[in-house]
Design an enzyme around this catalytic site. Structure first.
Site, mmCIF file in Angstrom:
data_model
loop_
_atom_site.group_PDB
_atom_site.id
_atom_site.type_symbol
_atom_site.label_atom_id
_atom_site.label_comp_id
_atom_site.label_asym_id
_atom_site.label_seq_id
_atom_site.Cartn_x
_atom_site.Cartn_y
_atom_site.Cartn_z
ATOM 1 C CD1 TRP B 321 -2.979 1.433 0.913
ATOM 2 C CD2 TRP B 321 -1.363 2.453 2.073
ATOM 3 N NE1 TRP B 321 -3.420 2.694 1.244
ATOM 4 C CE2 TRP B 321 -2.451 3.341 1.948
ATOM 5 C CE3 TRP B 321 -0.230 2.884 2.766
ATOM 6 C CZ2 TRP B 321 -2.453 4.619 2.496
ATOM 7 C CZ3 TRP B 321 -0.218 4.165 3.300
ATOM 8 C CH2 TRP B 321 -1.318 5.015 3.170
ATOM 9 C CG HIS B 322 3.386 2.413 3.296
ATOM 10 N ND1 HIS B 322 2.714 1.466 4.008
ATOM 11 C CD2 HIS B 322 3.416 3.520 4.081
ATOM 12 C CE1 HIS B 322 2.355 1.983 5.173
ATOM 13 N NE2 HIS B 322 2.761 3.221 5.247
ATOM 14 N N GLY B 323 3.814 1.746 -1.295
ATOM 15 C CA GLY B 323 4.459 2.109 -2.551
ATOM 16 C C GLY B 323 4.696 0.906 -3.445
#
Lengths: 364, 480
Positions: B321-323
């Site tokens: 989700w973060h990257g």
């Protein structure tokens, strides 16, 4: 709501009072930041101008001075055609706009132990601060209440439409407030102190030389360091933009020749400031020459030609007329739309020197 | 529009004043317009993507409510596919395609799928998750579908939390848009105090530490020994202050208008175990993953091996989700593995700790545990911050090579004042957080006299003005 408004007013007043106390009493005593701390190039050039004795002529202005006036070419023409014995230094700095230019010129001339005989000042329009640059050190470091007042006066007396005046007024007011409340001051001051104490980060006066660096020379350095020279490539794709600048110059000069009465409607605040500088420097035997550079746009001619016309003859030079100097507008002399390359810079410097010698001969 | 910019300063005053000056029935229109302007300051065209997901979710939720049986699930699936599809295209298309290219490269086969020049819409992961939580809650029957399209659009687009959260749940936020908020002096002042503290964390701490972190992470070959450790510890505080500072400004600016957003950080660096840290760090996201991924997978009510796998899957997805980069996936997986190991060794650790008798629970014991948790958290951050896996491994390798010269911190020498100031502001932050004990600054300051409050917030504001970094640094979490 009333209670909140009163509380907010008191809180903000106290903050403002504390900021102003720091600004005018504490920070000057700390002595972290000299007047030239706003930009690395300004610091380098100031150090060079102060350290190297013998410069008797200084050129102040934006990149249009920095990249286009070659002191070597200028000196050789002047010294060949006169006995003025000129040794000049280029104090052009990228993005140096009118009020900052006045601030630096005043301070440098106070600072230099051996006062120059001639000072050339590029005539510029008061510019709007780009929003992306709001409240950055370079934009806010130079504001003083006097210069802010002059800037606002010059904006209000300009020929700009109302919305431009409003935009400019807001942009300068916001940044002036940023200066007065010392926004991010200690962060930036400590950065400046650290940088100036780091060996090798700033060029020495010897490396700065006479202050001139053509865009081609810089581009060469960029190419060596692997940076894509986008600016030159973009210009080479469409060199007709220079032709448009030439047309703007011809149109403006032709217009004012046909309508000389329009020259009498000028920015009085700006002209008054320049005239006061001329008089002030005269006391120190400094001859101030204000010159209009080439490759301006239509709005700049509208604003600046009448101002130039309002200055004494002996203190003004006009290099912007494309009918007299078509060579400044050749694509082969260009690096980009506003700047000349090394070849163009040499031509420009020689022509400026010729005009200067002629004016000096005429004066004497 | 950045919270630490001049434009936001003006925007906030105008929007907050307009909110209270307008009659209640027009407020949602003004807030929605303001939120659109706020979002369009970044890339204006991307507002169309936002409206696409808003329309889909609004219709899907109402259809879910009006349907029975399998149809409900179909509408939910459609909504989730649309949201995840948008996220997958903008955030993960190039990552997956580049990974495929690398894999095919091993087989010396060219990848026929082209690489696209896509700019990630700002805050996409945040508002997509918020929109998804709405349809899921409607499907679960925990939330009635919103019948007013404008109010629903505002729920997704509410400017304080639009681009970096907190990721709200409909049960907490949606009904607040229907309620009439009156001007309340104390609440407005509380909101402003919280914004002030958030700005301190962002402008004075996070942005001060950023160049020190960059000095090592931009050139990992320079980051040997202690410098690598220091830069990583600095990054932990940078990312914490950056994100929690943003959250404080978001929660504070919403509070000024009478809205209550969920708490997003609760002094995570004072946690004595990793599980506790993750309950205190980015609470709105970790609780989202807990409710919609971890619990549906079975949570801890499954055989132990499955529980550990659930932890690793949940945190790996959180990393993703973060990257769209393997560095984030490894970071997430590491946290999941640490938690799984922690869960697996809980009993033996308890037995071992009992050997220390009364020393357990003492101040020094807690500090020791906090340091261990911080070190575990930081070990993952090496991957989180590095541009690539190669850089991360290089930094780890270099970091383990100590020499005497490391203690001179030569890599930070370009700005020794900033290095010292960086350490000073971290100490100030930790002392303040310890004193606040997980309360918001306005709750903590209520314990003191009015005079103390005036002096404290005057000094805090002056510190922000004079020691802040104001060159419009973007918030780290905007990229997610």
């Amino acid at each position: 709501m009333k209670r909140f408004v009163i509380t907010a007013f008191i809180f903000l007043s106290l903050i403002l009072a504390a900021c102003l106390f720091l600004h005018y009493y504490i920070i000057p005593k700390l002595g972290f930041t000299p007047y030239y701390w706003g930009d690395k190039l300004i610091t380098e050039k100031r150090n060079a101008a102060v350290a190297s004795s013998g410069f008797n002529t200084l050129f102040f202005g934006s990149s249009m001075v920095y990249r286009q006036i070659n002191p070597a070419a200028f000196d050789s023409v002047v010294n060949k055609n006169s006995n003025l014995d000129i040794k000049s230094f280029n104090f052009g700095v990228n993005w140096l706009a009118s009020s900052e230019l006045i601030y630096l010129t005043d301070n440098i001339l106070n600072d230099i132990p051996e006062k120059p005989r001639y000072v050339f000042l590029e005539l510029q329009r008061i510019k709007m601060v780009n929003y992306k640059n709001y409240l950055t050190t370079r934009i806010i470091y130079w504001y003083t209440p006097e210069l802010y007042k002059f800037t606002v006066d010059a904006i209000l007396h300009s020929r700009m439409p109302f919305y431009s005046k409003a935009g400019q007024f807001i942009s300068h007011t916001v940044n002036f407030i940023g200066n007065q409340i010392n926004l991010g001051y200690f962060t930036e001051a400590l950065r400046f102190l650290a940088e100036t104490h780091t060996a090798g980060l700033y060029r020495t006066p010897e490396e700065v030389g006479n202050g001139f660096l053509s865009l081609e020379a810089e581009n060469k350095k960029l190419l060596e360091s692997g940076v894509n020279p986008e600016r030159l490539n973009r210009f080479l794709k469409d060199t007709a933009t220079v032709y448009a600048r030439k047309q703007a110059s011809i149109t403006a000069f032709s217009y004012f020749e046909k309508h000389p009465e329009d020259l009498s409607v000028y920015n009085t605040a700006y002209a008054a400031k320049l005239n006061s500088m001329i008089e002030k420097y005269k006391v120190n035997n400094i001859h101030l020459i204000i010159f209009l550079p080439p490759r301006l746009d239509r709005l700049q001619y509208q604003e600046l030609l009448p101002v130039l016309n309002a200055l004494p003859d002996d203190h003004r030079l006009n290099m912007a007329d494309a009918r007299l100097y078509p060579g400044f507008y050749l694509a082969s002399h260009s690096f980009d739309v506003t700047h000349m390359n090394e070849k163009g810079a040499a031509l420009y410097s020689r022509n400026l020197a010729e005009q200067f010698v002629n004016r000096m001969i005429k004066m004497n | 529009m950045l919270f630490n910019s001049f434009s936001f300063f003006i925007f906030f005053i105008v929007v907050s004043a307009s909110y209270f000056l307008l009659p209640h029935r027009y407020r949602w229109i003004m807030l929605l317009l303001a939120s659109c302007i706020f979002y369009m300051f970044f890339v204006p065209a991307y507002i169309l993507i936002l409206f696409f997901t808003i329309i889909i979710d609004f219709i899907a939720a109402n259809l879910i409510d009006n349907s029975v049986g399998k149809k409900r699930k179909n509408w939910l699936t459609l909504s989730i596919c649309a949201n995840v599809g948008v996220l997958a295209f903008f955030k993960y298309y190039n990552f997956l395609n580049d990974s495929l290219t690398s894999a095919l490269g091993w087989l010396q086969t060219p990848n026929p799928i082209p690489h696209l020049d896509i700019i990630l819409p700002i805050g996409l992961s945040f508002h997509t998750f918020q929109a998804m939580s709405y349809t899921i809650e409607v499907y679960k029957g925990a939330q009635k579908p919103e019948k007013h399209f404008g109010i629903f659009a505002l729920y997704v687009m509410f400017y304080p939390q639009l681009v970096a959260g907190p990721i709200e749940r409909p049960q907490n936020l949606l009904h607040q848009f229907h309620e009439k908020h009156y001007f309340n002096y104390h609440r407005v002042v509380e909101g402003l105090k919280l914004m002030c503290w958030g700005l301190f964390k962002k402008a004075v701490v996070a942005d001060r530490l950023a160049p020190l972190v960059d000095a090592v992470y931009a050139n990992p070959e320079n980051g040997t020994g202690l410098a690598a450790f220091m830069a990583t510890a600095f990054f932990a505080f940078q990312v914490y202050c950056d994100f929690s500072g943003y959250s404080d400004i978001a929660i504070g600016s919403a509070r000024v208008m009478g809205f209550t957003l969920m708490k997003n950080f609760n002094i995570p660096f004072f946690s004595t175990n990793l599980s506790e840290l993750w309950k205190r760090w980015h609470i709105s996201l970790t609780s989202w993953f807990k409710d919609y991924v971890y619990v549906p997978l079975g949570g801890n009510r499954v055989p132990k091996w499955r529980w550990y796998v659930n932890l690793i899957i949940t945190f790996s997805l959180s990393g993703l989700w973060h990257g769209a980069n393997w560095t984030y996936i490894i970071w997430g997986s590491m946290q999941g593995i640490f938690l799984a190991i922690g869960a697996a060794t809980q009993n033996s650790r308890n037995k071992f700790n009992s050997l220390f008798g009364n020393f357990q629970g003492s101040f020094l014991w807690n500090v020791w545990q906090q340091l261990v948790v911080f070190a575990l958290f930081c070990s993952g951050l090496v991957f989180f911050r590095s541009q690539s896996l190669d850089n991360a491994f290089m930094l780890i390798q270099n970091g383990l090579q100590f020499s005497q010269t490391d203690f001179s911190f030569s890599v930070f020498k370009n700005n020794p004042y900033e290095f010292k100031l960086g350490i000073a502001v971290i100490i100030i932050l930790l002392v303040m957080e310890k004193l606040m004990g997980g309360r918001y600054i306005y709750e903590w300051s209520k314990n003191f006299s009015r005079l103390f409050n005036w002096i404290f917030f005057l000094l805090l504001t002056l510190t922000i003005l004079h020691f802040g970094v104001f060159n419009s640094n973007s918030f780290v979490y905007f990229q997610f």
